[in-house]
Motif scaffolding. Structure first.
Motif, PDB file in Angstrom:
ATOM      1  N   PHE A 193     -31.050  31.690  51.102  1.00  0.00           N
ATOM      2  CA  PHE A 193     -31.011  30.674  49.993  1.00  0.00           C
ATOM      3  C   PHE A 193     -31.774  31.320  48.798  1.00  0.00           C
ATOM      4  O   PHE A 193     -33.109  31.351  49.090  1.00  0.00           O
TER       5      PHE A 193
ATOM      6  N   ILE B 286     -32.917  31.465  44.875  1.00  0.00           N
ATOM      7  CA  ILE B 286     -32.824  31.036  43.403  1.00  0.00           C
ATOM      8  C   ILE B 286     -33.847  31.957  42.488  1.00  0.00           C
ATOM      9  O   ILE B 286     -34.893  32.354  42.991  1.00  0.00           O
TER      10      ILE B 286
ATOM     11  N   LYS C  79     -37.447  23.513  36.663  1.00  0.00           N
ATOM     12  CA  LYS C  79     -37.663  22.645  37.956  1.00  0.00           C
ATOM     13  C   LYS C  79     -39.307  22.001  37.902  1.00  0.00           C
ATOM     14  O   LYS C  79     -39.567  20.988  38.305  1.00  0.00           O
TER      15      LYS C  79
ATOM     16  N   ALA D 121     -40.152  19.073  37.147  1.00  0.00           N
ATOM     17  CA  ALA D 121     -39.354  17.971  37.754  1.00  0.00           C
ATOM     18  C   ALA D 121     -40.111  17.337  38.993  1.00  0.00           C
ATOM     19  O   ALA D 121     -40.132  16.352  39.461  1.00  0.00           O
ATOM     20  N   LYS D 122     -41.003  18.199  39.427  1.00  0.00           N
ATOM     21  CA  LYS D 122     -41.740  17.896  40.689  1.00  0.00           C
ATOM     22  C   LYS D 122     -43.314  18.539  40.546  1.00  0.00           C
ATOM     23  O   LYS D 122     -43.470  19.705  40.809  1.00  0.00           O
TER      24      LYS D 122
ATOM     25  N   GLU E  54     -36.920  14.252  47.743  1.00  0.00           N
ATOM     26  CA  GLU E  54     -38.047  15.245  48.157  1.00  0.00           C
ATOM     27  C   GLU E  54     -37.611  16.386  48.767  1.00  0.00           C
ATOM     28  O   GLU E  54     -38.090  17.357  48.484  1.00  0.00           O
TER      29      GLU E  54
ATOM     30  N   THR F 297     -36.147  19.091  46.303  1.00  0.00           N
ATOM     31  CA  THR F 297     -37.404  19.556  45.771  1.00  0.00           C
ATOM     32  C   THR F 297     -37.823  20.752  46.693  1.00  0.00           C
ATOM     33  O   THR F 297     -38.368  21.686  46.371  1.00  0.00           O
TER      34      THR F 297
ATOM     35  N   ALA G 156     -36.162  21.996  49.237  1.00  0.00           N
ATOM     36  CA  ALA G 156     -35.384  22.954  49.457  1.00  0.00           C
ATOM     37  C   ALA G 156     -35.346  24.134  48.541  1.00  0.00           C
ATOM     38  O   ALA G 156     -35.070  25.275  48.405  1.00  0.00           O
TER      39      ALA G 156
ATOM     40  N   PHE H  92     -34.384  14.049  39.079  1.00  0.00           N
ATOM     41  CA  PHE H  92     -35.420  14.242  40.031  1.00  0.00           C
ATOM     42  C   PHE H  92     -36.481  13.787  39.720  1.00  0.00           C
ATOM     43  O   PHE H  92     -37.590  13.251  40.529  1.00  0.00           O
TER      44      PHE H  92
ATOM     45  N   ASP I 280     -38.253  11.230  42.257  1.00  0.00           N
ATOM     46  CA  ASP I 280     -39.605  11.496  42.795  1.00  0.00           C
ATOM     47  C   ASP I 280     -40.452  10.487  42.611  1.00  0.00           C
ATOM     48  O   ASP I 280     -41.737  10.119  43.259  1.00  0.00           O
TER      49      ASP I 280
END
Lengths: 213, 213, 213
Positions: free
Chosen positions: A198, A200, A208, A211-212, C14, C17, C19, C89, C93
């Motif tokens: 995988f 990215i 992203k 986002a987290k 979660e 995120t 992954a 997300f 989250d």
């Protein structure tokens, strides 16, 4: 009995690969023993802590800890040999993986865990030693990138349990699992079988990150 | 009693060194408290988890956790002082190492563990706090490179147990171990005593990488 | 009941995120499932191991582990969507954080732990999944740098316990905590509220390195 002998061969081989990783980080003898032991018996330790399965194997049987420490120290003397005959270690490591997988599976089965947890126990036993080694030595964990490894532990444990489920005697089940798993792992190396990867791009990273946090 | 006071001094000093490491990584106050606590009480936590020795010390006595959090936060105010008088911390850290070692050894002895496990418990208590700090802060662990550290914890625990074995009273055994271990650690720093280091060139890396995926 | 549904939503978000972080490291499917699961259920696992609270939640309820593995794998297909709708997300989250915090708090309360340990249990449950993700993926842990995160878990748990203490019924206490904590977290992101950061120049590094080897 055979499993115990193969287990000792397995932790010795794993301890030596751990010691080599420590050597590449220029660690001292204590570091070598630590990384060697974490590589060899760390997987079983994590499994037992997750399962609440006490006492840990190496605490009930400290001789295993002695073996991994000594194997680690011995590697500082014979490193050139280990590097030169690395193909032997490929083979011992493959054997160790299947042995660890069977033993991990049995611990969970003896605790009456459901099948999925037995499979997880097998994979954790086989894989987390190498993960700990790579975390301590600050390498990106190899088992998460390379040829089938965790998958082999998973398949071996499934094969072992399936045989027991269908009434195959324990010794035969162990033998069949050892041979099949071993050949599967060697085939995975030989033909570079791997799980899909995988990827990215880091350019997709920016949105992203918010986002987290 | 003396051990408890020295233990509190020890975790305070360790928490401050942890906070400094967090500051170098520009962490916020939560990160500072986390790294400070992991450094100070992480070794004992890992030991207790490995031994299955519950409840953990800082959960039964949350005041120790408060101390390490406060010591960490205090360090954000007095960091220049801590850096300036770092020699005091060398001394407190050496004292803490021996205290941690004795306490770790006693926990394992009270559980009826064999001698080798008591020695391991002592080393884990003394060393793993610093290891956790360096893992979280992503530094190559110092204890695996520098002057005798784990070895001092090992020797101190061995000396302590040997005295008890030969009938020396507990208080005297503690006193002798504290003084001897402390001086040994300072001597190791002063004269740069270290364990032999195991070095492998990265050029030897290539063949090995295949061996252990 | 509501908490269980929100918990499943939380671990799914979660896991996704996690992954994504695995994808940025080019991990294979096994790595993706490992990082996804560690992110989603690692916090509760660390909490239970620290508290000696066995069996672990995902071992007693393996369906949660299946959910995180599947959510991780699904992310490899829908990564562009996840990245594009990252604001969803952020929201999931934030919700997950409060749910994890309440659940972690309740586990410790049911064990009869003192208030401070309940607060620690809430923070560990909310924060350590992200910490494990960043350790495995070798990133400097985001939770130690960015907007209020651990603090929100701390405040939410305190609010929840305070309400129970003053006789508020459980369902109302959960509802109030969910709404308040959720809004607090979103406000922290919107207005970039953060804890003070502790910075030390690396130039101050030299004297300190000797202090703690």
């Amino acid at each position: 009995m055979l499993l115990t002998i193969l287990y000792i061969v397995g932790i010795t081989a794993e301890a030596m690969t751990g010691a080599l990783a420590a050597g590449k980080r220029h660690m001292d003898w204590f570091g070598v023993m630590l990384v060697a032991s974490a590589t060899a018996i760390g997987g079983g330790t994590v499994r037992d802590i997750l399962l609440g399965h006490y006492p840990l194997n190496w605490i009930a049987n400290p001789q295993y800890l002695l073996i991994t420490c000594l194997a680690g120290l011995a590697t500082t003397w014979i490193a050139p040999l280990v590097v030169r005959f690395h193909k032997i270690f490929v083979i011992l490591d493959a054997l160790g993986l299947i042995v660890f997988s069977i033993l991990g599976c049995r611990v969970a089965m003896n605790m009456g865990q459901p099948v999925i947890i037995c499979l997880v126990a097998a994979v954790v036993t086989g894989v987390f030693g190498g993960l700990l080694r790579d975390l301590i030595c600050r390498r990106t964990p190899l088992v998460l990138h390379k040829e089938l490894y965790a998958s082999v532990a998973f398949i071996a444990a499934g094969l072992y349990m399936a045989q027991l489920h269908f009434g195959v005697s324990e010794n035969i089940a162990i033998g069949v699992t050892l041979v099949t798993g071993f050949l599967l792992r060697l085939a995975a190396i030989r033909f570079s079988w791997q799980l899909p990867v995988f990827r990215i791009d880091e350019s997709a990273d920016k949105p992203k990150e918010e986002a987290k946090s």
